[in-house]
Design a protein around this motif. Sequence first.
Motif, PDB file in Angstrom:
ATOM      1  N   LEU A   1       0.799  -1.253   0.148  1.00  0.00           N
ATOM      2  CA  LEU A   1      -0.132   0.297   0.050  1.00  0.00           C
ATOM      3  C   LEU A   1       0.931   1.331   0.402  1.00  0.00           C
ATOM      4  CD1 LEU A   1      -2.738  -1.294   2.904  1.00  0.00           C
ATOM      5  CD2 LEU A   1      -2.938  -0.785   0.063  1.00  0.00           C
ATOM      6  N   LEU A   2       2.262   0.907  -0.150  1.00  0.00           N
ATOM      7  CA  LEU A   2       3.062   2.642   0.690  1.00  0.00           C
ATOM      8  C   LEU A   2       3.845   2.329  -0.937  1.00  0.00           C
ATOM      9  CD1 LEU A   2       3.942   2.354   4.163  1.00  0.00           C
ATOM     10  CD2 LEU A   2       2.270   3.256   3.226  1.00  0.00           C
TER      11      LEU A   2
ATOM     12  N   TYR B   1       1.057  13.982   1.656  1.00  0.00           N
ATOM     13  CA  TYR B   1       0.504  12.005   1.107  1.00  0.00           C
ATOM     14  C   TYR B   1       0.694  11.755   1.980  1.00  0.00           C
ATOM     15  CZ  TYR B   1       0.440   8.285  -1.385  1.00  0.00           C
ATOM     16  OH  TYR B   1      -0.088   6.748  -2.070  1.00  0.00           O
TER      17      TYR B   1
ATOM     18  N   LYS C   1      -1.870  12.196   5.107  1.00  0.00           N
ATOM     19  CA  LYS C   1      -2.688  11.719   4.219  1.00  0.00           C
ATOM     20  C   LYS C   1      -3.624   9.721   4.882  1.00  0.00           C
ATOM     21  CE  LYS C   1      -5.968  11.186   0.162  1.00  0.00           C
ATOM     22  NZ  LYS C   1      -6.986  12.385   0.288  1.00  0.00           N
ATOM     23  N   LEU C   2      -1.634   9.015   4.976  1.00  0.00           N
ATOM     24  CA  LEU C   2      -1.739   8.209   4.856  1.00  0.00           C
ATOM     25  C   LEU C   2      -1.710   8.188   6.279  1.00  0.00           C
ATOM     26  CD1 LEU C   2       0.751   7.022   2.907  1.00  0.00           C
ATOM     27  CD2 LEU C   2      -1.524   6.803   2.535  1.00  0.00           C
ATOM     28  N   ASN C   3      -1.771   9.028   6.694  1.00  0.00           N
ATOM     29  CA  ASN C   3      -1.564   8.803   8.581  1.00  0.00           C
ATOM     30  C   ASN C   3      -1.129   7.945   9.443  1.00  0.00           C
ATOM     31  OD1 ASN C   3      -4.514  10.686   9.170  1.00  0.00           O
ATOM     32  ND2 ASN C   3      -5.466   8.490   8.794  1.00  0.00           N
ATOM     33  N   LEU C   4       0.462   8.053   8.595  1.00  0.00           N
ATOM     34  CA  LEU C   4       1.685   7.375   9.072  1.00  0.00           C
ATOM     35  C   LEU C   4       2.528   8.054   9.987  1.00  0.00           C
ATOM     36  CD1 LEU C   4       3.336   5.417   7.135  1.00  0.00           C
ATOM     37  CD2 LEU C   4       4.671   6.951   6.126  1.00  0.00           C
TER      38      LEU C   4
ATOM     39  N   THR D   1       5.251  10.422   9.807  1.00  0.00           N
ATOM     40  CA  THR D   1       5.556  11.043   8.996  1.00  0.00           C
ATOM     41  C   THR D   1       6.286  12.613   9.680  1.00  0.00           C
ATOM     42  OG1 THR D   1       2.956  11.300   8.645  1.00  0.00           O
ATOM     43  CG2 THR D   1       3.965  12.931   8.158  1.00  0.00           C
TER      44      THR D   1
ATOM     45  N   GLU E   1      -2.923  12.059  -5.579  1.00  0.00           N
ATOM     46  CA  GLU E   1      -3.143  11.939  -3.979  1.00  0.00           C
ATOM     47  C   GLU E   1      -3.390  10.651  -3.566  1.00  0.00           C
ATOM     48  OE1 GLU E   1      -2.073  14.884  -0.623  1.00  0.00           O
ATOM     49  OE2 GLU E   1      -3.984  14.898  -1.381  1.00  0.00           O
TER      50      GLU E   1
ATOM     51  N   GLY F   1      -3.936   7.666  -5.019  1.00  0.00           N
ATOM     52  CA  GLY F   1      -3.518   5.911  -5.374  1.00  0.00           C
ATOM     53  C   GLY F   1      -5.096   6.495  -6.913  1.00  0.00           C
TER      54      GLY F   1
END
Length: 808
Positions: free
Chosen positions: A337-338, A373, A376-379, A382, A591, A593
């Motif tokens: 997914l990344l 980005y 947005k992925l809530n990484l 970050t 963004e 995907g």
Amino acid sequence: MDAVMQLLVSTSPFGYISKNMKKILNDFLAYETLGKSYAYQYLNSCYYKELTLLICLMTSYKNISNGKKINIDNLNIGTKILFQKEYYVFNGQDNESEGYSLIQLHKKNPVTRILKKDVIEAGASVVSSTKRRKVVSVKEDFGKQLGLSSISWTNEDSVIVILEKKILNKIMDVQFSLNGKSSYLGEFCAIKYLKESMILEQLPHSNSTEKPMVIFSSNMGAVIEYLDENDGEISEKRVYIIGDKWFENGQFSNLLTLEDACSDFNIPMTVFSSVPSIMDQSKFKFLKKMEKEFCWLESEAFSEMDISFKFVSSNKAFRNYLDKLDEYLEEIREIHLLRYLDKLLKRFLKMNYSKITGNSESLEQQMIIISEYMEKLNLEETEEIAEILYNIYCNRFGYQNKKIIDLVRNEDKCALIVMDEMVEETKEIYINDDMITVLPYSEAIFEDLYGAFGTIILLSPYAKDRKKWLSSYVSNRIIVVFPDIQKKYFSYSLKKDKRIIQDLYKLDDSYFERDSAYLKAIDKYFEKNKKETIRTDNSSEEKLLFDELDREDNAQKSYSILIDSLMKAVSEVESENESQFVNVVRGIGLESGRNLLGTEFGKIFILQDNYCRKVDVSKIEIGQNIVEFEIPYSDSFYRTQFKKYNFKDEYLNLSNITENIKLDYFWKKILLDYIEQGEVTSAQFKERMDKLGAPYKTKSFYGSWSSIEKMPILPRDSSFIYYIGILTGNSKLINESDKYYSASEKVKRNLNQERDKLIDSFDGQNLDEIIKDESIASYSIDKVILVEGIDIEDVPRYLTNKILGGSR
């Protein structure tokens, strides 16, 4: 063949034909006499158009000079022939004489001619179709231009040529001066185009009545199917494959399959490409299958070529931050997914290696894209990753790049080759320096580039770009500048290049000495760096890492896979109804995907200060917001109107209903009444149409045409309406199927124009005002995070210049 070469050189439709290009063309004429399958690579890919023309000219020349004639004993009564610039039907032997009867076509008062067998055979040719227009015999002009006193009229010699459609389009526009007149290539060399659907399509400016001398195709799969369907029993005597495209990952498996098919059917094949296209060990699987290999591994003009490698030093802080980022990359690349984030981070690093001086708007924009980005992925990481990127960016590595460049360049004109994304800002840095020209990695290498620069500097190139520029012998002095932190994998990559060049020398046995400047430079490098030379016993895991670092992300392959998956998801009736194909030149990652496939002249809306602006896809930049409106397509709107009228006579007689709508609704009413009254299922519909001899269609296709909820506006051609007429016993549809088809075509065109007019009106309007329009079902906004140059042909138009749901 001297006269053929002289005609091509004197015409030179694509500009000056260099000494090297003349050698390529003469090599082609010489190697054709071998009768074997072979592969040929030149220093670059600039020669494909001239070579294709020569293949066509040579094939046409063979046909008119071979002395062959038609055999009347093999003709069937009713065969159409061209004789003395007029069309006739062959009517067999005359009962009252020893002659043979020919009946004139397309005349109010047709004449029947009785002629001797040898007279007809000497001047007649079999044609596949006829025309009412006056026949112009350009073949005779071509023969006279080449010094032939008489010509043969049969097209016994024919070939297949596989090449990119964009090259073919240019070929078809070429005109030659023949016997004092200008004539298109296709007028004296009959040409057709094999489409993916296996249909042989007529091309512009080509003789449509004769059997083709050359069958072109841009779809290798179609050619493979053509061979298989005919079990190799074809009239074409050789298959030519022209271009680097066929060695790319998305096409290479087809190339191997085609070679197997040609080998099985004993059809020789010839493959022309550039040296860079085969500078990969995997390509030898194909090259070894060829009976002969010819490769330009050396260049007499640049025998003293000097290639050197310079490494840019980095400080400890820079290396530490890179190590930290690499730790995150190792984790990220394991998570499917990344994959976008992995791509973005690698591109950021590559852009850093191409940076000159300290500041870079491109890199700053890339950092913003990555940070947004990740948010947005809530990484979780970050902030940590963003801080690492900032510290890498702030390092003085760019100044070190400039220092090396200034050190190695001399007083001669210099070309600085940089990453495509860094071209514009690098040009700004050297805007006042007349002696340096900044070019992108992707710059096409043409003959006029040779010798234009005393020095060429490649700044941190990908492996494929390094191979492209070093194996092209484009200058006597080429310098590769690379980060010292990647020296280990760079050495590993050079060892791979050395092995490839050595293997090419083994395949091409025409060289007495191994005098490749590229090979010499590699040997010199390893001799100089003996202590640092990478050991041959690296772990397989480490080699895989080197290969990944050395390889640019294959955007072409990724987008090709996406297109294939999207096409498979579309029903047969939809794809048939939107059968126009175009070339895609931009791949845009969003963004969300999602993706967008852009054509050369495509336009889309971007959002600026809440106003919609229509811009060229080619000008889209990272960070911009694309806005797209969902407005029902013409088919959806049409079906709504279709239900409204419901075929009631009072509606069809209204003055505001056009004649085209009446005709369109009439033939569909006939069909739907037949389906409804007979309670015909889609399976029965298909079975009955198949029995009538209609072209093959699937059960789902007939299901769509059985329902007002799914029915499209237009079938592929008028034959569908013709067979509906036979099925329903309606003489109007049988006798005037073209008229009804034309009416439906105009109905669809008008609806599309109305929709396009509405969309065009959004340009310059405020978004809040636009979305008040009841025609808009919904809208979406998405940010551009990747823009990649690609070149994919024959993509259905309905997949382009709009946001697509599929992800790569």
